[in-house]
Each structure stands twice: as structure tokens, then as C-alpha cells.
Design an enzyme around this catalytic site. Structure first.
Site, PDB file in Angstrom:
ATOM      1  N   ARG A  98       0.928  -1.086   0.195  1.00  0.00           N
ATOM      2  CA  ARG A  98       0.014   0.005   0.235  1.00  0.00           C
ATOM      3  C   ARG A  98       0.917   1.281   0.014  1.00  0.00           C
ATOM      4  O   ARG A  98       0.514   2.268   0.676  1.00  0.00           O
ATOM      5  CB  ARG A  98      -1.034   0.037   1.289  1.00  0.00           C
ATOM      6  CG  ARG A  98      -0.234  -0.182   2.438  1.00  0.00           C
ATOM      7  CD  ARG A  98      -1.023   0.126   3.829  1.00  0.00           C
ATOM      8  NE  ARG A  98      -0.190  -0.218   4.750  1.00  0.00           N
ATOM      9  CZ  ARG A  98      -0.441   0.193   6.114  1.00  0.00           C
ATOM     10  NH1 ARG A  98      -1.276   0.875   6.350  1.00  0.00           N
ATOM     11  NH2 ARG A  98       0.150  -0.609   7.294  1.00  0.00           N
ATOM     12  N   ASP A 257      10.023  -6.812   8.949  1.00  0.00           N
ATOM     13  CA  ASP A 257       9.683  -6.132   7.951  1.00  0.00           C
ATOM     14  C   ASP A 257       9.459  -4.292   8.097  1.00  0.00           C
ATOM     15  O   ASP A 257       9.511  -3.711   7.457  1.00  0.00           O
ATOM     16  CB  ASP A 257       8.536  -6.286   7.228  1.00  0.00           C
ATOM     17  CG  ASP A 257       7.622  -6.873   7.956  1.00  0.00           C
ATOM     18  OD1 ASP A 257       7.537  -7.448   8.810  1.00  0.00           O
ATOM     19  OD2 ASP A 257       6.175  -6.507   7.413  1.00  0.00           O
TER      20      ASP A 257
HETATM   21  P1  AMP Z   1       2.417  -3.532   8.316  1.00  0.00           P
HETATM   22  O1  AMP Z   1       1.899  -4.512   9.434  1.00  0.00           O
HETATM   23  O2  AMP Z   1       1.600  -2.617   7.978  1.00  0.00           O
HETATM   24  O3  AMP Z   1       3.827  -3.620   8.340  1.00  0.00           O
HETATM   25  O4  AMP Z   1       1.996  -4.399   6.837  1.00  0.00           O
HETATM   26  C1  AMP Z   1       2.552  -5.517   6.594  1.00  0.00           C
HETATM   27  C2  AMP Z   1       2.300  -6.051   5.148  1.00  0.00           C
HETATM   28  O5  AMP Z   1       0.958  -5.966   4.652  1.00  0.00           O
HETATM   29  C3  AMP Z   1       3.264  -5.153   4.144  1.00  0.00           C
HETATM   30  O6  AMP Z   1       3.697  -5.792   2.943  1.00  0.00           O
HETATM   31  C4  AMP Z   1       2.174  -4.163   3.737  1.00  0.00           C
HETATM   32  O7  AMP Z   1       2.596  -3.458   2.412  1.00  0.00           O
HETATM   33  C5  AMP Z   1       0.830  -4.794   3.695  1.00  0.00           C
HETATM   34  N1  AMP Z   1      -0.563  -4.281   3.899  1.00  0.00           N
HETATM   35  C6  AMP Z   1      -0.771  -3.729   4.932  1.00  0.00           C
HETATM   36  N2  AMP Z   1      -1.881  -3.078   4.808  1.00  0.00           N
HETATM   37  C7  AMP Z   1      -2.269  -3.275   3.473  1.00  0.00           C
HETATM   38  C8  AMP Z   1      -3.455  -2.887   2.451  1.00  0.00           C
HETATM   39  N3  AMP Z   1      -4.428  -2.063   3.125  1.00  0.00           N
HETATM   40  N4  AMP Z   1      -3.425  -3.111   1.163  1.00  0.00           N
HETATM   41  C9  AMP Z   1      -2.578  -3.937   0.733  1.00  0.00           C
HETATM   42  N5  AMP Z   1      -1.462  -4.205   1.625  1.00  0.00           N
HETATM   43  C10 AMP Z   1      -1.124  -3.992   2.720  1.00  0.00           C
HETATM   44 MG    MG Z   2       5.118  -2.499   7.646  1.00  0.00          MG
END
Ligand code: AMP
Ligand code: MG
Length: 493
Positions: A98, A257
């Protein structure tokens, strides 16, 4: 030669050094039709640091670009590929689902910054997600990351917040938002893991060379640059986490990540500043095992660095046993570096010196923090009240932080015997007056959802110069009232 595209009028060149790496490092993105986003907040100070005229960010061309509506022909927006250990389990395939990397700015001092857009729509790494961000989490990241910067903590920063005019569907419908995030880079431990897990040693080597050249170029001429790079990243993480602890900050989702090798705090999802102090304090709704509690952050930092070291093993030595020994001795420095900074920071907070003999204050700090936890004292208010008392013995607000007068007197007598009055400036510079408390952020978000951005503007002002006493923002020092308390924070996805 790097591509340079005009942006923000013709004054700002964007470079694309990461996009010069092979195609398997990222996915290229193209523009999508849709309405222009609206600018909600611009960080003028940061814009100027980057050499951008803040007003140029509001031009229709720039809004079209930030919203992903149209890109100049030479622009190469990409979504970066990465993997990551999430809550201990490995996900081979994550990546910017995103967000996108628009390009890089090199400012007049030669510092290179990534310009990233979060909430920009689907990418090849979106899996089942919509690629969007709700406005609430965007404002949260804007405020907390900027507050962290003002508090002196290495962090990604927010250049701007925008509303997209779209509706984002989560458990409810929310207005959509975009955050323009600036970082030393968006290379994560998970970026190294992505290639390592595929056995792509060539890519691990290219990424390592790129990252060293970008973040620690002084190591390039050394005999063992990869070993020194590993030690450099470990030292940055250890110091960063000590700073988090000293401010009562809980990152909330310390997955690999979300661990930037530059040593900057990244990914402001379910993060929080504690009100009442407790080492096991957790806010994140998804952290049910309290894996990322305040007091667990150093051991998780070490765990993350171990995952990082594993990706570098083949580069450390051709002899796998020797490589393991190099990695282990680098990892062994984490605890020592963390403790050195942790004690330095907490001694400054309490205004005590290390003893010339053998007392570094560790035992006394531990027992004082234990007392604070037992009494569920407000972390930030306690330390600021102590600072005011150190500056002016007549100021007895510190006693009000204790529930019992006797305990207050006992502890303060003990403290006085340790306190070094020469450290008053240290105390002032390590004990913030104002932090972005959850209930304040929540109030900003709720107002913004109703179209009122004045609390956001106030918050931005209040969180500037957080170590300074400012009469106008006295109410920002208050702990939440019972009905204002926020018990849980969310990822914002
Ligand atoms: P995060 O927990 O925010 O670090 O996200 C973990 C993974 O999920 C990363 O690869 C983000 O890009 C993906 N991600 C989180 N929210 C979304 C969303 N709304 N749409 C697509 N990918 C997402
Ligand atoms: Mg992240």
C-alpha cells in the site's frame, strides 16, 4: 547515471538509485485515473530541509503526482519487494502493498532521502489488501513520527498528509488518506531476508553494497566491510531501542519488515507512548502474547538483528563456522551497547551520575522503575515533575505523583542522596513536557473525520519543542481522564 525528473515545479530533482538495482528488487508502477487528493498538512520545516518550497507541494501537478494520477515520463515509481518475520513467523513475500517509492531527493548537504507515499493503492504486493490507508492512521503516523523527530529519536518523517476523497472500508467506512513519508531509506531487515530466503546470494551482495554505500560509506574502504556493516546496524538498533525505552515508547509491531537497517524508527501502526508505567505495557490489539511490550523491545531487537545476521552469513566468510563466529561476536555487542545507552539515558532522566568507583546506577534505576511500575505512575509526568523539583526544591508537584506521602518522602530522600544538581540541563533535555498521548491523537482523528482540522494544527504546534515548558500547551501535559483512556491501538491497515 541516475534519472533526474523535475517535480514540484522545476526546482526539485528526484533520483532513482534504488530503481537502478535489478528488476527483481521491486515492481514498477503506473499512474491510475481518479480525483486529485487534497492537502491537509504540509511539514514546511522538513520541506525546506529537503530543498523544496512547501507551497509547491500544493500545486495541481504535484497533487496529481502524489495521488498517483499522472507521472512525468522520466519518473520511476516502484513498490519495493521484501519479506519479514511477523510475530516470529516468516512470510516470504511481503513488499510495499500500500505504498510506493516515488524517488529520492539529495539535499544540499548531500544527504539522500527516499520519498515514499503510503496509501497509494494496489501494487503487485498487495495480496488481498486494497492498498489504501484510512485518514486516521495517516494522521497518527504524521503526528507520532514528527513528535519522535522533535524528541530527538531517529525516525522516518512526515512531509505531508492528504485526503484522497475516497472511502476506505475497514470494520467501518473511513475517509481515505495518504502520507508522504521521508526516510534515510526504506531498506528493511526483511529486504535482506527476501533474497536470502530465495538463496539469491547475488542479490544479497548487491543489496549489501547498496546499503553500505548509502548509509555507512566510510566502511567501503575497510578490509571487512560486511562485518563492520553488521556491527553498524546492530549498534544503531541497540541505541534506537534504548531511546524508545527512555521515552516510554512502544513500537507495537517490531516485525523484521518494520525494522529499517538505517536505524530509523519506521512503521507507525499500533505504536503508543505509555501513560502509566508498566514494563509489560502493550497497546496493540493484535499483540495478544505481549511479544512487543515496552520491556521486551531490547530482546526483540536482538532477535531481529539475529535474523539480519543470518542473511549475511555467506558474505561474512567462505568458511561457514568462521562466518557464524563473526556473526555471534557482532550480536554479542547488542546487549552491551543497549545497556550503555539505556543507563546513560535513565541517569540523565533521574539526574544522577555514574559513580567514579563501580556504581553505574543500574541497580538504583531498576528499583526506582520498579517502584514507579508498582504505583502505576504516569511515566512522562513523573520525570518532568522530578525535573521541576530538581530545578526548584519548592516545586513539590513530584510528591503528588505518589499515592502516599511517606513513600514520596522516602524515595525523594534516597534520590537526593544520588542526585547531582549539575545535571539539571541533562534532566530537562531528557524528560519531555509533552508527548503525543493516545487520547490526544484519538481526539485529533475524530475531529478530522468530522472535517475539523484545528485540533491537528494544535497538535502539530504542541509537539514541537517538546522539552520546552510552554504555557499555552499546559493541557497537553495531562494524563487521560478515565473516559478518555485509549486501551488499544491498531495497525491501521
Ligand atoms: P504492516 O503490518 O503495516 O507492516 O504491513 C505488513 C504488510 O502488509 C506489508 O507488506 C504491507 O504493505 C501490507 N499491507 C498492509 N495493509 C495493506 C493494505 N491495506 N493493502 C495492501 N497491503 C497492505
Ligand atoms: Mg510495515
Amino acid at each position: 547515471m541516475q534519472a533526474v525528473v523535475p517535480w514540484c515545479g522545476v526546482t526539485l530533482p528526484l533520483e532513482h538509485s534504488y530503481a537502478q538495482l535489478p528488476e527483481r528488487f521491486y515492481a514498477r508502477l503506473s499512474a491510475k485515473p481518479g480525483p486529485l487528493p487534497q492537502m491537509i498538512a504540509v511539514n514546511s520545516e522538513l520541506a525546506r530541509t529537503l530543498g523544496i518550497d512547501p507551497d509547491s507541494l500544493k500545486s495541481p501537478e504535484t497533487l496529481a503526482l502524489l495521488g498517483g494520477r499522472s507521472y512525468p515520463e522520466t519518473l520511476q515509481p516502484i513498490a519495493m519487494a521484501y519479506a519479514g518475520h511477523q510475530f516470529g513467523g516468516f512470510s516470504r513475500q511481503l513488499g510495499d502493498g500500500r505504498a510506493l517509492l516515488l524517488g529520492e531527493i539529495v539535499n544540499t548537504t548531500g544527504q539522500r532521502y527516499d520519498v515514499h507515499i503510503k496509501g497509494s493503492g494496489r501494487t503487485p504486493y498487495s495480496r488481498n489488501g486494497d492498498g489504501k490507508a484510512a485518514l486516521g492512521p495517516v494522521l497518527r503516523e504524521y503526528l507520532v513520527s514528527e513528535a519522535m523527530h522533535q524528541l530527538g529519536v531517529p525516525t522516518t518523517r512526515a512531509l505531508a498528509a492528504l485526503s484522497t476523497g475516497e472511502t476506505v472500508h475497514r470494520e467501518e467506512a473511513f475517509p481515505g488518506g495518504l502520507i508522504i513519508r521521508v526516510a534515510a531509506s526504506h531498506i528493511r531487515v526483511g529486504t535482506f531476508e527476501y533474497f536470502s530466503a530465495r538463496g539469491d546470494q547475488e542479490a544479497v551482495l548487491m543489496l549489501t553494497n547498496y546499503a553500505i554505500a548509502r548509509h555507512a560509506p566510510h566502511l567501503l574502504n575497510e578490509a571487512e566491510p560486511v562485518k563492520l556493516w553488521l556491527e553498524w546496524v546492530i549498534a544503531k538498533q541497540a541505541q534506537l531501542i534504548a531511546q524508545w525505552l527512555s521515552l516510554g515508547f512502544i513500537h507495537g509491531v517490531m516485525n523484521t519488515d518494520n525494522c529499517a537497517v538505517s536505524g530509523e524508527t519506521i512503521d507507525y501502526g499500533p505504536c503508543a507512548f505509555m501513560d502509566e508505567f508498566h514494563p509489560q505495557c502493550v497497546f496493540s490489539a493484535i499483540d495478544q502474547q505481549a511479544r512487543y511490550a515496552w520491556g521486551n523491545q531490547p530482546s526483540i531487537g536482538h532477535w531481529n538483528m539475529t535474523r539480519f545476521a543470518e542473511t549475511l552469513l555467506p558474505l561474512l566468510s567462505n568458511d561457514s563456522q568462521h562466518a557464524l563466529e563473526i556473526a555471534q561476536s557482532a550480536l554479542a555487542t547488542f546487549g552491551e551497547i543497549f545497556h550503555r545507552h539505556y543507563l546513560r539515558l535513565f541517569r540523565a532522566k533521574f539526574g544522577i551520575s555514574a559513580d567514579a568507583t563501580d556504581d553505574d546506577g543500574a541497580a538504583w534505576i531498576k528499583s526506582s522503575l520498579g517502584m514507579m511500575a508498582d504505583k502505576r505512575m504516569d511515566f512522562t509526568r513523573f520525570f518532568r515533575a522530578l525535573t521541576r523539583h530538581a530545578e526548584d526544591a519548592e516545586n513539590r508537584n513530584i510528591a503528588a505523583q505518589f499515592s502516599s506521602h511517606t513513600i514520596a518522602q522516602q524515595w525523594l530522600d534516597d534520590w537526593k542522596s544520588k542526585h547531582n544538581p549539575a545535571l539539571i540541563e541533562e534532566m530537562k533535555q531528557h524528560n519531555p513536557v509533552r508527548i503525543p498521548r493516545n487520547h490526544r491523537i484519538e481526539a485529533v482523528i475524530q475531529a478530522a473525520y468530522l472535517g475539523d482540522f484545528s485540533p491537528l494544527e494544535e497538535a502539530i504546534m504542541a509537539l514541537r519543542n517538546p522539552y520546552q515548558e510552554i504555557e499555552e500547551f499546559r493541557h497537553w501535559e495531562n494524563a487521560p481522564l478515565a473516559h478518555e483512556r485509549v486501551w488499544q491501538t491498531f495497525c491501521g491497515t
